[in-house]
Each structure stands twice: as C-alpha cells, then as structure tokens.
Design a protein around this motif. Structure first.
Motif, PDB file in Angstrom:
ATOM      1  N   SER A   1       0.836  -1.206   0.000  1.00 26.05           N
ATOM      2  CA  SER A   1       0.000   0.000   0.000  1.00 26.05           C
ATOM      3  C   SER A   1       0.867   1.251   0.000  1.00 26.05           C
ATOM      4  N   PHE A   2       1.967   1.195   0.754  1.00 28.66           N
ATOM      5  CA  PHE A   2       2.901   2.316   0.790  1.00 28.66           C
ATOM      6  C   PHE A   2       3.557   2.525  -0.572  1.00 28.66           C
ATOM      7  N   MET A   3       3.924   1.431  -1.234  1.00 27.99           N
ATOM      8  CA  MET A   3       4.495   1.540  -2.577  1.00 27.99           C
ATOM      9  C   MET A   3       3.493   2.182  -3.534  1.00 27.99           C
ATOM     10  N   TYR A   4       2.226   1.845  -3.354  1.00 23.87           N
ATOM     11  CA  TYR A   4       1.172   2.435  -4.190  1.00 23.87           C
ATOM     12  C   TYR A   4       1.149   3.945  -4.018  1.00 23.87           C
ATOM     13  N   TYR A   5       1.258   4.396  -2.773  1.00 23.72           N
ATOM     14  CA  TYR A   5       1.299   5.846  -2.550  1.00 23.72           C
ATOM     15  C   TYR A   5       2.531   6.468  -3.191  1.00 23.72           C
ATOM     16  N   LEU A   6       3.680   5.824  -3.018  1.00 28.83           N
ATOM     17  CA  LEU A   6       4.919   6.377  -3.559  1.00 28.83           C
ATOM     18  C   LEU A   6       4.846   6.558  -5.068  1.00 28.83           C
ATOM     19  N   LEU A   7       4.119   5.683  -5.745  1.00 25.91           N
ATOM     20  CA  LEU A   7       4.006   5.759  -7.199  1.00 25.91           C
ATOM     21  C   LEU A   7       2.901   6.710  -7.651  1.00 25.91           C
ATOM     22  N   THR A   8       1.841   6.808  -6.873  1.00 31.32           N
ATOM     23  CA  THR A   8       0.674   7.583  -7.314  1.00 31.32           C
ATOM     24  C   THR A   8       0.528   8.928  -6.610  1.00 31.32           C
ATOM     25  N   GLU A   9       1.114   9.048  -5.418  1.00 26.67           N
ATOM     26  CA  GLU A   9       1.013  10.261  -4.590  1.00 26.67           C
ATOM     27  C   GLU A   9      -0.438  10.602  -4.244  1.00 26.67           C
ATOM     28  N   LYS A  10      -1.264   9.589  -4.095  1.00 29.53           N
ATOM     29  CA  LYS A  10      -2.646   9.815  -3.662  1.00 29.53           C
ATOM     30  C   LYS A  10      -2.634  10.040  -2.151  1.00 29.53           C
ATOM     31  N   ARG A  11      -2.730  11.291  -1.751  1.00 27.44           N
ATOM     32  CA  ARG A  11      -2.486  11.685  -0.371  1.00 27.44           C
ATOM     33  C   ARG A  11      -3.484  11.074   0.615  1.00 27.44           C
ATOM     34  N   LYS A  12      -4.727  10.892   0.203  1.00 26.74           N
ATOM     35  CA  LYS A  12      -5.727  10.334   1.114  1.00 26.74           C
ATOM     36  C   LYS A  12      -5.341   8.922   1.556  1.00 26.74           C
ATOM     37  N   VAL A  13      -4.691   8.185   0.667  1.00 24.50           N
ATOM     38  CA  VAL A  13      -4.283   6.822   0.987  1.00 24.50           C
ATOM     39  C   VAL A  13      -3.263   6.820   2.120  1.00 24.50           C
ATOM     40  N   TYR A  14      -2.368   7.799   2.097  1.00 23.20           N
ATOM     41  CA  TYR A  14      -1.301   7.828   3.099  1.00 23.20           C
ATOM     42  C   TYR A  14      -1.825   8.123   4.500  1.00 23.20           C
ATOM     43  N   HIS A  15      -2.981   8.748   4.617  1.00 27.05           N
ATOM     44  CA  HIS A  15      -3.553   9.052   5.931  1.00 27.05           C
ATOM     45  C   HIS A  15      -3.771   7.772   6.747  1.00 27.05           C
ATOM     46  N   ILE A  16      -3.944   6.671   6.057  1.00 27.03           N
ATOM     47  CA  ILE A  16      -4.065   5.370   6.726  1.00 27.03           C
ATOM     48  C   ILE A  16      -2.731   4.632   6.716  1.00 27.03           C
ATOM     49  N   ILE A  17      -2.002   4.743   5.606  1.00 29.08           N
ATOM     50  CA  ILE A  17      -0.726   4.026   5.480  1.00 29.08           C
ATOM     51  C   ILE A  17       0.259   4.469   6.548  1.00 29.08           C
ATOM     52  N   TYR A  18       0.243   5.748   6.923  1.00 28.83           N
ATOM     53  CA  TYR A  18       1.159   6.218   7.968  1.00 28.83           C
ATOM     54  C   TYR A  18       1.032   5.362   9.218  1.00 28.83           C
ATOM     55  N   PHE A  19      -0.194   5.144   9.656  1.00 27.84           N
ATOM     56  CA  PHE A  19      -0.414   4.351  10.863  1.00 27.84           C
ATOM     57  C   PHE A  19      -0.148   2.868  10.610  1.00 27.84           C
ATOM     58  N   PHE A  20      -0.464   2.401   9.404  1.00 27.42           N
ATOM     59  CA  PHE A  20      -0.167   1.007   9.043  1.00 27.42           C
ATOM     60  C   PHE A  20       1.338   0.734   9.112  1.00 27.42           C
ATOM     61  N   SER A  21       2.151   1.748   8.784  1.00 28.29           N
ATOM     62  CA  SER A  21       3.602   1.557   8.780  1.00 28.29           C
ATOM     63  C   SER A  21       4.144   1.348  10.187  1.00 28.29           C
ATOM     64  N   PHE A  22       3.364   1.695  11.200  1.00 27.37           N
ATOM     65  CA  PHE A  22       3.714   1.379  12.584  1.00 27.37           C
ATOM     66  C   PHE A  22       3.050   0.069  13.007  1.00 27.37           C
ATOM     67  N   LEU A  23       1.776  -0.086  12.655  1.00 27.77           N
ATOM     68  CA  LEU A  23       1.019  -1.265  13.091  1.00 27.77           C
ATOM     69  C   LEU A  23       1.637  -2.568  12.608  1.00 27.77           C
ATOM     70  N   GLY A  24       2.119  -2.593  11.368  1.00 23.36           N
ATOM     71  CA  GLY A  24       2.718  -3.818  10.839  1.00 23.36           C
ATOM     72  C   GLY A  24       4.157  -4.017  11.267  1.00 23.36           C
ATOM     73  N   PRO A  25       5.053  -3.093  10.896  1.00 21.90           N
ATOM     74  CA  PRO A  25       6.482  -3.297  11.150  1.00 21.90           C
ATOM     75  C   PRO A  25       6.906  -3.276  12.615  1.00 21.90           C
ATOM     76  N   LEU A  26       6.355  -2.393  13.436  1.00 25.89           N
ATOM     77  CA  LEU A  26       6.880  -2.240  14.796  1.00 25.89           C
ATOM     78  C   LEU A  26       6.832  -3.531  15.608  1.00 25.89           C
ATOM     79  N   PRO A  27       5.693  -4.257  15.654  1.00 23.34           N
ATOM     80  CA  PRO A  27       5.705  -5.540  16.375  1.00 23.34           C
ATOM     81  C   PRO A  27       6.694  -6.540  15.779  1.00 23.34           C
ATOM     82  N   ALA A  28       6.831  -6.536  14.437  1.00 21.78           N
ATOM     83  CA  ALA A  28       7.765  -7.468  13.788  1.00 21.78           C
ATOM     84  C   ALA A  28       9.213  -7.082  14.050  1.00 21.78           C
TER      85      ALA A  28
END
Length: 243
Positions: free
Chosen positions: A96-123
């Motif tokens: 999803s983050f890669m999708y934002y990086l390619l498209t720059e659809k800002r609304k998508v990142y409003h969720i991806i920002y938090f996802f980038s903590f929710l997924g990676p941090l526990p791992a």
C-alpha cells in the motif's frame, strides 16, 4: 558457488540471531534513533527539492526486496500459498505504501502512515528470526520492516502531511476490516495470516503467560491500540507545532 547462494537464500543452517540479543537490540536502537533523527531534521526534510526521486528510489528498494524474496522462494521450490501470499499485515501495508509512492494519492497515506507502525513495529520487536548477516531473509526482514517504517516516517515530513483524530479512527476501522477478512480466509483455507488463527509458538516460549491468554483477536487488538497510540505521538507533536 551455487551451494553458497542456495544456503544464503534457503537458510538451512541457522545461526547468528537471538531474540533480544545484542544484534537485535542494536537494530531496535537504530530504528528509534532513526525516527528521532527524522523528527529532528523534519524542517530540512520538508524542503527537499527532488521529492519524486526520493519516492521512486524508496519504492524501488521496497519492491525489489519483495520481488527477490518471492523469486527465490519459487526458484528453490519453497513457495507455498498457505504461508507466502502477500497477506501478512506488514506486506499489505508495504505494498500500500508503494502504491502511494508511485501515485502520490495523499488520502491513501492518511491510513498508510499508521499502518507503517502497526505492521512493522511488532515485527521489529518480536521477529521470527534465527539467522543474521549470512542469510537473505535477514536483509529482507530489515528492508520490509525497518526501512519501511523509517521510509514512511520520512515521507510523512517530506510531503508535509497533517493528520487528524479521524485518521486514527479510519485506520482502526480499516485494520478491523482486514483482520475480519483474513480471519474468514484463514478459517476457509486453514492458514494463519495476520495470526488471527493462533499466536506463533515462539511467542509462547518467550512469554509463557500467554498460554493463559491465548486469544489472538484480543491480543492483537490490544497491541494494535498501543501501537496506534505510539504512532499518534508525532502527529500530536506536529499539530501542536502548527498551532
């Protein structure tokens, strides 16, 4: 040479990594120090000129990492759809983050920002990792979690996002939807994506008390709320600074 390459990718002889050992603790410190540096230089990051090049380079690193990962699994005959579909929360978040990086659809990142903590941090804190520098999976883990988290945090300041309370709520609902869908998928196909069917065995060895609280949904919910709270701290600081 081929046997060396095979061992590098297949990793049959485990060595070099211990949960909360010196290497693991060092990598955790690197992540938090990286987050601190990004926050400290946030104003300079916001004025980077070649932002598109930064986005594309970061996307190339993340995408290449996943293509090599799936390519070596298929090449060495270790791929199985019951384990290796990109349905783990980190991979859903990463693509999803890669999708934002390619498209720059800002609304998508409003969720991806938090996802980038929710997924990676526990791992990052509790990885299922047994080998280190002599294994590809070690680098794959670092890129798909450490680099992803730091990269997303960097983009947060580079693209000057202003997130709100409602974004936390939308993220929570999106995560719930993913969890429910994957729970149904796991029940139908007897898989364990996002650990909705069961907590990994190594977590029971690490925390024996979990045997008395073996409720994956409840544990993931509590952990998710805690991580969301951590992820909201920079957002709160940013809001106060803007005000």
């Amino acid at each position: 040479m081929s046997s060396v390459a095979r061992e590098f990718f297949v990793d049959e002889h485990i060595s070099g990594f211990k949960l909360f050992g010196s290497l693991h603790l060092f990598l955790i410190l690197v992540v938090f120090f990286g987050l601190f540096l990004i926050y400290h230089y946030r104003n300079d990051i916001a004025h980077i000129k070649r932002k598109k090049m930064v986005r594309y380079l970061l996307c190339l690193i993340l995408l290449s990492n996943m293509l090599i990962y799936y390519g070596e699994l298929i090449y060495y005959g270790n791929y199985t759809w019951k384990t290796h579909l990109p349905l783990h929360f980190c991979y859903i978040s990463g693509f999803s983050f890669m999708y934002y990086l390619l498209t720059e659809k800002r609304k998508v990142y409003h969720i991806i920002y938090f996802f980038s903590f929710l997924g990676p941090l526990p791992a990052i804190l509790w990885p299922k990792m047994v080998s280190s520098f002599d294994s590809f999976i070690f680098y794959q883990w670092i890129i798909s979690h450490h680099v992803f988290l730091l990269g997303s945090f960097f983009i947060y300041y580079m693209d000057q996002f202003h997130l709100e309370h409602k974004d936390v709520f939308h993220t929570f609902l999106s995560a719930q939807l993913i969890f429910i869908v994957m729970s149904v998928f796991n029940q139908i196909f007897n898989t364990n994506y996002i650990f909705s069917s069961g907590i990994p065995e190594y977590m029971f060895r690490l925390y024996p008390i979990l045997e008395y609280f073996n409720y994956p949904f409840l544990l993931i919910e509590v952990l998710g709320i805690v991580v969301l709270g951590i992820a909201y701290i920079p957002v709160l600081l940013n809001k106060r600074e803007n005000n």
